[in-house]
Design a protein around this motif. Structure first.
Motif, mmCIF file in Angstrom:
data_model
loop_
_atom_site.group_PDB
_atom_site.id
_atom_site.type_symbol
_atom_site.label_atom_id
_atom_site.label_comp_id
_atom_site.label_asym_id
_atom_site.label_seq_id
_atom_site.Cartn_x
_atom_site.Cartn_y
_atom_site.Cartn_z
ATOM 1 N N GLU A 104 7.164 6.374 -1.483
ATOM 2 C CA GLU A 104 7.512 5.399 -2.366
ATOM 3 C C GLU A 104 7.828 5.681 -3.479
ATOM 4 O O GLU A 104 6.605 6.133 -3.774
ATOM 5 C CB GLU A 104 8.006 4.103 -2.300
ATOM 6 N N ALA A 105 8.171 5.911 -5.175
ATOM 7 C CA ALA A 105 7.656 5.777 -5.967
ATOM 8 C C ALA A 105 7.291 4.831 -6.476
ATOM 9 O O ALA A 105 7.290 3.938 -6.008
ATOM 10 C CB ALA A 105 9.179 5.862 -7.647
ATOM 11 N N PRO A 106 5.884 5.285 -7.692
ATOM 12 C CA PRO A 106 5.139 4.946 -8.322
ATOM 13 C C PRO A 106 5.982 3.309 -8.526
ATOM 14 O O PRO A 106 6.452 3.293 -8.942
ATOM 15 C CB PRO A 106 4.217 5.247 -8.244
ATOM 16 N N GLU A 107 5.366 1.778 -8.433
ATOM 17 C CA GLU A 107 5.584 1.233 -8.551
ATOM 18 C C GLU A 107 4.657 -0.505 -9.588
ATOM 19 O O GLU A 107 3.261 0.076 -8.630
ATOM 20 C CB GLU A 107 7.153 -0.014 -7.813
ATOM 21 N N ARG A 108 4.919 -1.048 -10.409
ATOM 22 C CA ARG A 108 4.395 -2.090 -10.566
ATOM 23 C C ARG A 108 4.324 -3.064 -10.193
ATOM 24 O O ARG A 108 5.754 -3.792 -9.612
ATOM 25 C CB ARG A 108 4.359 -2.085 -12.644
ATOM 26 N N ARG A 109 3.461 -3.737 -9.496
ATOM 27 C CA ARG A 109 3.621 -5.080 -8.980
ATOM 28 C C ARG A 109 2.152 -5.770 -9.472
ATOM 29 O O ARG A 109 0.625 -5.625 -9.555
ATOM 30 C CB ARG A 109 2.796 -5.036 -7.627
ATOM 31 N N PHE A 110 2.628 -7.097 -9.844
ATOM 32 C CA PHE A 110 1.155 -7.987 -10.694
ATOM 33 C C PHE A 110 0.605 -7.565 -11.861
ATOM 34 O O PHE A 110 -0.986 -7.598 -11.645
ATOM 35 C CB PHE A 110 0.789 -8.606 -10.233
ATOM 36 N N GLY A 111 0.914 -6.399 -11.993
ATOM 37 C CA GLY A 111 0.080 -5.258 -13.148
ATOM 38 C C GLY A 111 -0.473 -4.112 -12.825
ATOM 39 O O GLY A 111 -1.328 -3.862 -13.329
ATOM 40 N N GLU A 112 0.339 -4.724 -11.456
ATOM 41 C CA GLU A 112 -0.821 -3.073 -10.904
ATOM 42 C C GLU A 112 -0.242 -1.983 -10.962
ATOM 43 O O GLU A 112 1.383 -2.135 -9.974
ATOM 44 C CB GLU A 112 -1.484 -3.443 -9.915
ATOM 45 N N ALA A 113 -0.343 -0.769 -10.619
ATOM 46 C CA ALA A 113 0.516 0.261 -9.926
ATOM 47 C C ALA A 113 -0.221 0.433 -8.543
ATOM 48 O O ALA A 113 -0.912 0.042 -7.888
ATOM 49 C CB ALA A 113 -0.310 1.654 -10.954
ATOM 50 N N VAL A 114 1.232 0.961 -7.966
ATOM 51 C CA VAL A 114 1.325 1.072 -6.525
ATOM 52 C C VAL A 114 2.013 1.492 -5.947
ATOM 53 O O VAL A 114 3.069 1.794 -6.190
ATOM 54 C CB VAL A 114 1.995 -0.835 -5.978
ATOM 55 N N LEU A 115 1.357 2.257 -4.673
ATOM 56 C CA LEU A 115 1.565 3.418 -4.053
ATOM 57 C C LEU A 115 2.408 3.136 -2.292
ATOM 58 O O LEU A 115 1.527 2.782 -2.230
ATOM 59 C CB LEU A 115 1.194 4.701 -4.267
ATOM 60 N N ALA A 116 3.487 2.647 -1.656
ATOM 61 C CA ALA A 116 3.796 2.686 -0.583
ATOM 62 C C ALA A 116 4.688 3.422 -0.209
ATOM 63 O O ALA A 116 4.859 4.668 -0.605
ATOM 64 C CB ALA A 116 5.257 1.157 -0.870
ATOM 65 N N PHE A 117 3.783 3.449 1.646
ATOM 66 C CA PHE A 117 4.127 4.723 1.957
ATOM 67 C C PHE A 117 3.798 4.412 3.463
ATOM 68 O O PHE A 117 4.196 2.944 3.553
ATOM 69 C CB PHE A 117 3.182 5.623 2.517
ATOM 70 N N ARG A 118 4.310 4.626 4.846
ATOM 71 C CA ARG A 118 4.214 4.521 6.090
ATOM 72 C C ARG A 118 3.508 5.041 6.821
ATOM 73 O O ARG A 118 3.314 6.908 6.395
ATOM 74 C CB ARG A 118 5.471 4.147 6.676
ATOM 75 N N ASP A 119 3.043 4.628 8.008
ATOM 76 C CA ASP A 119 2.099 5.761 8.650
ATOM 77 C C ASP A 119 2.453 6.252 9.835
ATOM 78 O O ASP A 119 4.718 6.614 10.002
ATOM 79 C CB ASP A 119 0.869 5.575 9.200
ATOM 80 N N PRO A 120 2.644 7.095 10.935
ATOM 81 C CA PRO A 120 3.490 7.545 11.957
ATOM 82 C C PRO A 120 4.070 6.830 12.678
ATOM 83 O O PRO A 120 5.157 7.001 14.031
ATOM 84 C CB PRO A 120 2.458 8.332 12.185
ATOM 85 N N ASP A 121 3.287 5.386 12.836
ATOM 86 C CA ASP A 121 4.238 5.027 13.491
ATOM 87 C C ASP A 121 5.438 3.388 12.873
ATOM 88 O O ASP A 121 5.742 3.051 13.573
ATOM 89 C CB ASP A 121 3.294 3.260 14.469
ATOM 90 N N GLY A 122 5.647 3.935 11.728
ATOM 91 C CA GLY A 122 6.482 3.390 10.780
ATOM 92 C C GLY A 122 6.046 2.213 10.285
ATOM 93 O O GLY A 122 6.706 1.195 8.724
ATOM 94 N N MET A 123 4.385 1.984 10.256
ATOM 95 C CA MET A 123 3.159 0.619 9.499
ATOM 96 C C MET A 123 3.825 0.668 8.340
ATOM 97 O O MET A 123 2.886 1.686 7.653
ATOM 98 C CB MET A 123 2.493 0.598 10.228
#
Length: 310
Positions: A104-123
């Motif tokens: 996903e596009a980087p976003e801010r959560r609780f003032g921190e930069a976060v990069l969300a993604f998934r592993d090959p099993d969808g975790m």
């Protein structure tokens, strides 16, 4: 001496070789231990973490070759997050793209930069850019340069029908305190914890219940310094909340008890001792299959049945 925070997270994966490749090569984590599921010795139990296999850095997997996909729902861990140096976000955005990992596009959560993604099993995973974490030790395996390497667990997000009862367990038993609220998430935080000090509680009232499978988190383990601290936590669960745990189980590298918290998530309390160097030198962690004593006499049979890792 109470040490707060997450000890490890255990999840369910598909093919073991694919799991090993993604977490050791793409994410650059150290394979800390190769052992088996103590309840199903024909299944691997793979542990990944930092260079020392320190509590708070460990993500483990039960990989089943033909496991059906899980379904995210209430009563489950929605996301598992790792901490990275604050300067490493661009590196990881490019690295994930280069390995074909959709993010996903980087976003801010609780003032921190976060990069969300998934592993090959969808975790569901995330990398959280944490200022100052560049001073923490990192595993140098030649795949990810140390200045950008994952440092340990940042925390987990739990999806719950209601957040209050779980927050009470985290506060009164595990030493967390509310650290803020944002976009419907209650952040519980263990003060002074280097790794694994965050549990975010997201309300999912009306959502379907979780169904475990590939890509699902099986349980979240919280730290106890020793057996005495673990026993005090067990007593608090019983006295204050009427919750019963399993008896203590020896997992060779820690001693564990398990219980279902009020939201339905399986929690574990794991001791810090004796650690992953209990049965092999620290410099050789993850090199050989290590079996619990009850299965050692079946080593040949078990080795023949375990899926190949290389």
């Amino acid at each position: 001496m109470q040490i707060n925070g997450i000890h490890h997270v255990t999840a369910i994966a598909g093919p073991a070789r694919r799991n090993l490749d993604f977490y050791s090569r793409v994410l650059g984590l150290r394979l800390v231990k190769k052992t088996v599921n103590f309840d199903d010795p024909t299944t691997w139990h793979l542990y990944f973490g930092d260079a020392d296999g320190a509590p708070g850095t460990i993500l483990t997997f039960f990989p089943w070759e033909h496991v059906a996909p899980g379904r995210l729902g209430v009563g489950e861990t929605q996301e598992t997050a790792f901490s990275i140096p604050a300067t490493a976000l661009d590196y990881w955005t490019q690295r994930l793209a280069a390995h074909g990992v959709v993010h996903e596009a980087p976003e801010r959560r609780f003032g921190e930069a976060v990069l969300a993604f998934r592993d090959p099993d969808g975790m569901r995973l995330a990398l959280v850019a944490v200022p100052g974490s560049d001073s923490e030790p990192a595993w140098d395996n030649g795949e990810v340069p140390v200045p950008s390497a994952i440092r340990g667990l940042h925390g987990v997000t739990l999806l719950l029908a209601e957040t209050g009862p779980t927050a009470a367990i985290l506060s009164e038993v595990f030493g967390f305190a509310e650290g803020g609220r944002e976009n419907g998430i209650v952040r519980m935080q263990a003060a002074g914890t280097v790794h694994g000090g965050i549990v975010d509680l997201r309300e999912g009232r009306g959502s379907l219940p979780a169904r475990l499978g590939g890509g699902s988190v099986h349980h979240v383990a919280f730290r106890a310094h020793d057996d005495a601290e673990q026993a005090r936590m067990v007593k608090a669960l019983s006295d204050r909340f009427g919750l019963r745990t399993t008896g203590q189980r020896d997992r060779n590298y820690f001693r564990s008890v398990y219980f279902r918290e009020p939201g339905g998530v399986l929690f574990e309390i794991a001791t810090d001792a004796p650690g992953f160097a209990a049965d092999e030198p620290a410099e050789r962690l993850g090199h050989e299959l290590k079996l619990p004593p009850q299965y050692e006499k079946r080593r040949g049979e078990i080795e023949a049945l375990l899926p190949a890792l290389a």
